[in-house]
Design an enzyme around this catalytic site. Structure first.
Site, PDB file in Angstrom:
ATOM      1  N   ILE A  15       0.715  -1.268   0.109  1.00 22.68           N
ATOM      2  CA  ILE A  15      -0.147  -0.166   0.050  1.00 22.68           C
ATOM      3  C   ILE A  15       0.779   1.574   0.163  1.00 22.68           C
ATOM      4  O   ILE A  15       0.550   2.119  -0.315  1.00 22.68           O
ATOM      5  CB  ILE A  15      -0.963   0.400   0.867  1.00 22.68           C
ATOM      6  CG1 ILE A  15      -0.023   0.022   2.294  1.00 22.68           C
ATOM      7  CG2 ILE A  15      -2.309  -1.106   1.055  1.00 22.68           C
ATOM      8  CD1 ILE A  15      -0.937  -0.133   3.683  1.00 22.68           C
ATOM      9  N   GLY A  16       2.220   0.846  -0.326  1.00 22.83           N
ATOM     10  CA  GLY A  16       3.563   2.343   0.291  1.00 22.83           C
ATOM     11  C   GLY A  16       4.249   2.174   0.219  1.00 22.83           C
ATOM     12  O   GLY A  16       4.537   1.114   0.347  1.00 22.83           O
ATOM     13  N   GLY A  18       8.459   3.973   1.168  1.00 22.20           N
ATOM     14  CA  GLY A  18       8.945   5.309   1.678  1.00 22.20           C
ATOM     15  C   GLY A  18      10.527   4.762   0.289  1.00 22.20           C
ATOM     16  O   GLY A  18      10.761   3.876   0.191  1.00 22.20           O
ATOM     17  N   ARG A  19      11.474   6.022   1.431  1.00 21.23           N
ATOM     18  CA  ARG A  19      12.974   5.761   1.406  1.00 21.23           C
ATOM     19  C   ARG A  19      14.002   4.327   1.395  1.00 21.23           C
ATOM     20  O   ARG A  19      14.931   4.001   0.921  1.00 21.23           O
ATOM     21  CB  ARG A  19      13.893   7.150   1.829  1.00 21.23           C
ATOM     22  CG  ARG A  19      15.276   6.982   1.965  1.00 21.23           C
ATOM     23  CD  ARG A  19      15.335   8.429   2.246  1.00 21.23           C
ATOM     24  NE  ARG A  19      15.756   8.631   3.051  1.00 21.23           N
ATOM     25  CZ  ARG A  19      16.794   8.788   4.039  1.00 21.23           C
ATOM     26  NH1 ARG A  19      17.667   8.486   3.978  1.00 21.23           N
ATOM     27  NH2 ARG A  19      16.551   9.548   5.615  1.00 21.23           N
ATOM     28  N   PHE A  20      13.086   3.667   2.565  1.00 19.32           N
ATOM     29  CA  PHE A  20      13.977   2.743   3.368  1.00 19.32           C
ATOM     30  C   PHE A  20      13.123   0.873   3.284  1.00 19.32           C
ATOM     31  O   PHE A  20      13.942  -0.096   3.216  1.00 19.32           O
ATOM     32  CB  PHE A  20      14.252   2.937   4.944  1.00 19.32           C
ATOM     33  CG  PHE A  20      15.117   3.722   4.908  1.00 19.32           C
ATOM     34  CD1 PHE A  20      17.034   4.363   4.326  1.00 19.32           C
ATOM     35  CD2 PHE A  20      14.900   5.252   6.833  1.00 19.32           C
ATOM     36  CE1 PHE A  20      17.492   5.013   4.626  1.00 19.32           C
ATOM     37  CE2 PHE A  20      16.013   5.248   6.356  1.00 19.32           C
ATOM     38  CZ  PHE A  20      16.890   6.136   5.517  1.00 19.32           C
ATOM     39  N   GLY A  21      12.052   1.113   3.209  1.00 21.21           N
ATOM     40  CA  GLY A  21      10.936   0.287   2.556  1.00 21.21           C
ATOM     41  C   GLY A  21       9.821   0.535   2.187  1.00 21.21           C
ATOM     42  O   GLY A  21       9.981   0.950   1.630  1.00 21.21           O
ATOM     43  N   LYS A  38       5.372  -1.533   8.312  1.00 19.86           N
ATOM     44  CA  LYS A  38       6.422  -0.764   7.770  1.00 19.86           C
ATOM     45  C   LYS A  38       7.441  -1.647   7.756  1.00 19.86           C
ATOM     46  O   LYS A  38       7.735  -2.152   9.012  1.00 19.86           O
ATOM     47  CB  LYS A  38       6.845   0.310   8.282  1.00 19.86           C
ATOM     48  CG  LYS A  38       7.984   0.704   7.034  1.00 19.86           C
ATOM     49  CD  LYS A  38       7.813   2.612   8.336  1.00 19.86           C
ATOM     50  CE  LYS A  38       8.130   3.360   8.012  1.00 19.86           C
ATOM     51  NZ  LYS A  38       8.803   4.441   8.894  1.00 19.86           N
ATOM     52  N   ASP A 134       9.312  15.576  12.138  1.00 18.53           N
ATOM     53  CA  ASP A 134       9.313  15.303  10.276  1.00 18.53           C
ATOM     54  C   ASP A 134       7.916  16.023   9.585  1.00 18.53           C
ATOM     55  O   ASP A 134       6.793  15.509   9.527  1.00 18.53           O
ATOM     56  CB  ASP A 134       9.613  14.801   9.845  1.00 18.53           C
ATOM     57  CG  ASP A 134      10.092  14.537   8.044  1.00 18.53           C
ATOM     58  OD1 ASP A 134       9.976  15.784   7.485  1.00 18.53           O
ATOM     59  OD2 ASP A 134       9.518  13.299   7.034  1.00 18.53           O
TER      60      ASP A 134
END
Length: 279
Positions: A15-16, A18-21, A38, A134
């Site tokens: 479902i998504g 990111g930078r690391f996984g 995640k 962030d």
């Protein structure tokens, strides 16, 4: 997935990313509830700093989400030779960036209600000694009931609580939202989250960022100047109370910048966003 993870959860579709996984939908074998996992690929961690951030993420996220209805809950964590797996609330709605992109400018009551929930999340994190570092619209999610949830503690840091004297350092965050003291390379406090939240509120009310540029360097220069403006064609119908809060949150002078708790007590939040919820 790790053997221990597979004993308790079943993985669904992606479902998504990111930078690391990667983030997948998953299901609890015990309850059948839908959650998210995640999965962080250790091979993508470029240096010791990245590794340290990931190692701290689960610990700080667990502290921040404890009895906090506006932070994505961390339910479980697992590690194997290649990956780290964090089992989280599933936020199946859109994120705040999608809402701003499609609906901005938001009405003041809607923006204030969302701001109150975001500030509740941040204030609760700060009371527990955790700075998010962030805060941005794409890290503000909505669950299936439309409740706002602050997500992604990959850049979070421990500062020791509101009575602590520990300062943080390191340039982290996202150009549009990062506080000037971070860019300047100074040691800083949890109030960097308040600056970022102020930028988010500004965007909800206007559909644009207060500090812009053609490159990250241009944006950083604009942030360092900190010349906060309210163009009449955009902010002409926005109340003076809303603009007063923004000035107190997006303040270059950290000693004059509001804390998250002070922002929650501001008349615009109290009158437009509803009464304060204690978490």
């Amino acid at each position: 997935m790790s053997e221990q993870f597979n004993k308790h959860y079943e993985v669904g579709q992606e479902i998504g990313r990111g930078r690391f996984g990667t983030v997948y939908r998953c299901f609890s074998c015990r309850t059948g509830n839908s959650l998210a996992v995640k999965t962080i690929d250790k091979s993508l961690l470029a240096d010791s700093y990245d590794r340290e951030c990931v190692e701290h993420e689960a610990k700080l996220h667990r502290i921040a989400s404890r009895e906090n209805p506006h932070v994505v809950s961390l339910h479980d964590s697992f590690e194997d030779e290649s990956s780290i797996h964090l089992v989280l609330d599933l936020c199946s709605g859109t994120d705040l960036l999608d809402r701003i992109s499609s609906d901005a400018p938001l009405s003041e009551p809607e923006a204030a209600a969302l701001a109150a929930e975001l500030l509740e999340a941040i204030a609760s994190c700060h009371r527990r000694g955790v700075a998010h570092r962030d805060v941005k619209p794409d890290n503000v999610m909505f669950d299936m009931n439309g409740k706002l949830k602050l997500a992604d503690f990959g850049s979070a840091a421990w500062f020791g609580g509101l009575d602590g004297e520990e300062k943080m350092e390191g340039i982290v965050g996202t150009p549009y939202y990062v506080a000037p003291e971070v860019i300047a390379g100074r040691r800083y406090s949890e109030k960097v989250d308040v600056w970022s939240a102020g930028v988010v509120i500004y965007m909800m009310l206007s559909g644009r960022a207060p500090f812009d540029g053609e490159s990250a360097a241009d944006i950083f220069e604009a942030v360092l100047r900190g010349n906060l403006r309210f163009p009449t064609r955009i902010f002409g119908s926005v109340s003076s109370m809303a603009k007063d809060l923004l000035r107190r949150m997006i303040s270059r002078d950290v000693t004059r910048r509001f804390s998250a708790e002070q922002a929650l007590e501001h008349p615009w939040i109290v009158s437009c966003g509803g009464s304060k919820l204690m978490v």
